[in-house]
Design a protein around this motif. Sequence first.
Motif, PDB file in Angstrom:
ATOM      1  N   ARG A   1     -44.306  23.147  66.925  1.00 44.62           N
ATOM      2  CA  ARG A   1     -42.825  23.816  66.364  1.00 44.62           C
ATOM      3  C   ARG A   1     -43.144  25.281  65.705  1.00 44.62           C
ATOM      4  NH1 ARG A   1     -42.519  18.251  65.630  1.00 44.62           N
ATOM      5  NH2 ARG A   1     -40.746  17.412  66.519  1.00 44.62           N
ATOM      6  N   SER A   2     -44.021  25.460  64.976  1.00 51.67           N
ATOM      7  CA  SER A   2     -44.370  26.559  64.018  1.00 51.67           C
ATOM      8  C   SER A   2     -44.884  27.791  64.983  1.00 51.67           C
ATOM      9  CB  SER A   2     -45.494  26.407  63.109  1.00 51.67           C
ATOM     10  OG  SER A   2     -44.998  25.667  62.115  1.00 51.67           O
ATOM     11  N   VAL A   3     -45.659  27.416  66.237  1.00 48.95           N
ATOM     12  CA  VAL A   3     -46.019  28.378  67.071  1.00 48.95           C
ATOM     13  C   VAL A   3     -44.882  28.864  67.860  1.00 48.95           C
ATOM     14  CG1 VAL A   3     -47.364  28.612  69.296  1.00 48.95           C
ATOM     15  CG2 VAL A   3     -48.378  27.384  67.653  1.00 48.95           C
ATOM     16  N   LEU A   4     -43.932  28.016  68.286  1.00 50.21           N
ATOM     17  CA  LEU A   4     -43.035  28.428  69.108  1.00 50.21           C
ATOM     18  C   LEU A   4     -41.929  29.298  67.969  1.00 50.21           C
ATOM     19  CD1 LEU A   4     -42.158  25.181  70.981  1.00 50.21           C
ATOM     20  CD2 LEU A   4     -42.906  27.171  71.966  1.00 50.21           C
ATOM     21  N   LEU A   5     -41.591  29.067  66.789  1.00 54.26           N
ATOM     22  CA  LEU A   5     -40.811  29.608  66.182  1.00 54.26           C
ATOM     23  C   LEU A   5     -41.310  30.896  65.902  1.00 54.26           C
ATOM     24  CD1 LEU A   5     -38.285  29.797  64.220  1.00 54.26           C
ATOM     25  CD2 LEU A   5     -39.457  28.769  62.363  1.00 54.26           C
ATOM     26  N   ALA A   6     -42.449  31.197  65.519  1.00 57.35           N
ATOM     27  CA  ALA A   6     -43.091  32.581  65.269  1.00 57.35           C
ATOM     28  C   ALA A   6     -43.016  33.579  66.556  1.00 57.35           C
ATOM     29  CB  ALA A   6     -44.555  32.318  64.867  1.00 57.35           C
ATOM     30  N   LEU A   7     -43.322  32.931  67.622  1.00 59.29           N
ATOM     31  CA  LEU A   7     -43.229  33.794  68.714  1.00 59.29           C
ATOM     32  C   LEU A   7     -41.710  34.341  69.070  1.00 59.29           C
ATOM     33  CD1 LEU A   7     -45.314  31.548  71.147  1.00 59.29           C
ATOM     34  CD2 LEU A   7     -46.011  33.822  70.366  1.00 59.29           C
ATOM     35  N   TRP A   8     -40.841  33.440  68.673  1.00 57.83           N
ATOM     36  CA  TRP A   8     -39.414  33.681  68.897  1.00 57.83           C
ATOM     37  C   TRP A   8     -38.849  34.841  67.761  1.00 57.83           C
ATOM     38  CZ3 TRP A   8     -36.245  33.482  73.088  1.00 57.83           C
ATOM     39  CH2 TRP A   8     -36.618  32.489  74.123  1.00 57.83           C
ATOM     40  N   LEU A   9     -39.491  34.589  66.724  1.00 57.97           N
ATOM     41  CA  LEU A   9     -39.033  35.429  65.619  1.00 57.97           C
ATOM     42  C   LEU A   9     -39.449  36.989  65.723  1.00 57.97           C
ATOM     43  CD1 LEU A   9     -40.132  33.362  62.332  1.00 57.97           C
ATOM     44  CD2 LEU A   9     -37.615  33.842  63.125  1.00 57.97           C
ATOM     45  N   THR A  10     -40.356  36.918  66.370  1.00 53.26           N
ATOM     46  CA  THR A  10     -40.846  38.385  66.745  1.00 53.26           C
ATOM     47  C   THR A  10     -40.280  38.788  67.976  1.00 53.26           C
ATOM     48  OG1 THR A  10     -42.713  37.689  67.620  1.00 53.26           O
ATOM     49  CG2 THR A  10     -42.980  38.679  65.293  1.00 53.26           C
ATOM     50  N   ALA A  11     -39.469  38.387  68.886  1.00 52.72           N
ATOM     51  CA  ALA A  11     -38.820  38.691  70.052  1.00 52.72           C
ATOM     52  C   ALA A  11     -37.615  38.901  70.011  1.00 52.72           C
ATOM     53  CB  ALA A  11     -39.489  37.593  71.154  1.00 52.72           C
TER      54      ALA A  11
ATOM     55  N   GLY B   1     -32.066  37.853  60.152  1.00 54.08           N
ATOM     56  CA  GLY B   1     -31.983  39.032  61.054  1.00 54.08           C
ATOM     57  C   GLY B   1     -33.175  38.882  61.788  1.00 54.08           C
ATOM     58  N   SER B   2     -33.316  39.488  63.145  1.00 52.13           N
ATOM     59  CA  SER B   2     -34.493  39.611  64.022  1.00 52.13           C
ATOM     60  C   SER B   2     -34.325  40.708  64.692  1.00 52.13           C
ATOM     61  CB  SER B   2     -34.602  38.153  64.782  1.00 52.13           C
ATOM     62  OG  SER B   2     -33.417  38.088  65.726  1.00 52.13           O
ATOM     63  N   PRO B   3     -35.517  41.044  65.376  1.00 50.85           N
ATOM     64  CA  PRO B   3     -37.065  40.421  65.177  1.00 50.85           C
ATOM     65  C   PRO B   3     -37.697  40.844  63.817  1.00 50.85           C
ATOM     66  CG  PRO B   3     -37.273  42.148  66.439  1.00 50.85           C
ATOM     67  CD  PRO B   3     -35.850  41.994  66.440  1.00 50.85           C
ATOM     68  N   VAL B   4     -38.501  39.886  63.112  1.00 58.97           N
ATOM     69  CA  VAL B   4     -38.908  40.127  61.973  1.00 58.97           C
ATOM     70  C   VAL B   4     -40.348  41.145  62.111  1.00 58.97           C
ATOM     71  CG1 VAL B   4     -38.413  37.823  61.249  1.00 58.97           C
ATOM     72  CG2 VAL B   4     -40.790  38.200  62.026  1.00 58.97           C
ATOM     73  N   ASP B   5     -40.552  41.604  60.831  1.00 57.28           N
ATOM     74  CA  ASP B   5     -41.579  42.752  60.957  1.00 57.28           C
ATOM     75  C   ASP B   5     -42.958  41.931  61.343  1.00 57.28           C
ATOM     76  OD1 ASP B   5     -39.539  44.398  60.062  1.00 57.28           O
ATOM     77  OD2 ASP B   5     -39.873  43.885  58.046  1.00 57.28           O
ATOM     78  N   GLU B   6     -43.398  41.032  60.696  1.00 52.87           N
ATOM     79  CA  GLU B   6     -44.726  40.576  60.859  1.00 52.87           C
ATOM     80  C   GLU B   6     -44.474  38.927  60.575  1.00 52.87           C
ATOM     81  OE1 GLU B   6     -48.160  43.270  59.250  1.00 52.87           O
ATOM     82  OE2 GLU B   6     -46.326  42.940  57.705  1.00 52.87           O
ATOM     83  N   VAL B   7     -45.375  38.197  61.467  1.00 49.76           N
ATOM     84  CA  VAL B   7     -45.449  36.788  61.311  1.00 49.76           C
ATOM     85  C   VAL B   7     -46.758  36.094  61.704  1.00 49.76           C
ATOM     86  CG1 VAL B   7     -44.860  36.447  63.824  1.00 49.76           C
ATOM     87  CG2 VAL B   7     -44.175  34.704  62.292  1.00 49.76           C
ATOM     88  N   ALA B   8     -47.039  35.152  60.930  1.00 47.08           N
ATOM     89  CA  ALA B   8     -48.506  34.525  61.039  1.00 47.08           C
ATOM     90  C   ALA B   8     -48.211  32.727  61.403  1.00 47.08           C
ATOM     91  CB  ALA B   8     -49.368  34.679  60.146  1.00 47.08           C
TER      92      ALA B   8
ATOM     93  N   ALA C   1     -40.117  39.956  56.391  1.00 49.72           N
ATOM     94  CA  ALA C   1     -38.667  40.504  57.212  1.00 49.72           C
ATOM     95  C   ALA C   1     -38.081  41.585  55.949  1.00 49.72           C
ATOM     96  CB  ALA C   1     -37.842  39.715  57.522  1.00 49.72           C
ATOM     97  N   GLY C   2     -38.371  42.789  56.146  1.00 42.88           N
ATOM     98  CA  GLY C   2     -37.824  43.670  55.242  1.00 42.88           C
ATOM     99  C   GLY C   2     -38.586  43.520  53.761  1.00 42.88           C
TER     100      GLY C   2
END
Length: 252
Positions: free
Chosen positions: A9-19, A56-63, A94-95
């Motif tokens: 789930r974390s992988v999917l959430l991260a991918l969508w957060l930056t898209a 808010g999205s997309p976020v600036d950076e994600v890991a 994010a900001g």
Amino acid sequence: MAASLDLPRSVLLALWLTAPGSRDGALAAVQHDDEPHAVTSEGETLALDAWLTWLGSPVDEVAVLLPVPGEPVAAPPEVSGAAVEAGECVLLRAGARSLALVPEVERFGSDLEPGHLVTWQASPVPDWRTAVWAQVGTLEDAERDLRQGLLTATEALVQLGVERWRPDAADDIASVRDGALPAGRLPGGVAGQRVRVLSSAARLRAIVALATQDDGGAVNLWQADQRSTALREVDRVARRAMAAAATQLRRG
């Protein structure tokens, strides 16, 4: 029939957060067959949809981190224990916000019809980027190690008697080998290299999961231990590659 490969789930959430794109698509991909996800932050609980709107999205950076007990954890100390227990964690910027999200999953139902209640615990954390870079590394490094991991897995399984497994295990491995990520779970526009690494890592983790269900053809404890050690290393490489493919940080 080829298997449908799973992503945490974390992988999917991260991918969508930056898209950029559809919020409905993100919710459908991340929640999938779960009950609607919730996010708890500072004592307040929101539906995932409402929390994403607030963020808010997309976020600036994600890991993404996919830790297991006994390994170094790049997560901030405030959430490292929870991340190891969950086996996954999302870190984002994010900001002015720097947050960690760790899913708590409650399973219900039967083996035939399982269900899951998922609540993401969101916590403010210090800057995590340096630690993540040191542990996750680059996508190029992860892809190279992943290729070696595939060779290691093959060698370990052949040397330790996989050909003497029960017949359905061989069929399962063949299905996973030909498997693919389910259509629609990834956001549009994900770079081909990331998709390739995610697919290979998911396939390798699925093979390791099948291989560790029993001792295969191992004839003694030493052989079984050697096989288990090799597969743990292969799984580590696959987890690192999967995390690298979902991590997007600014260089410099």
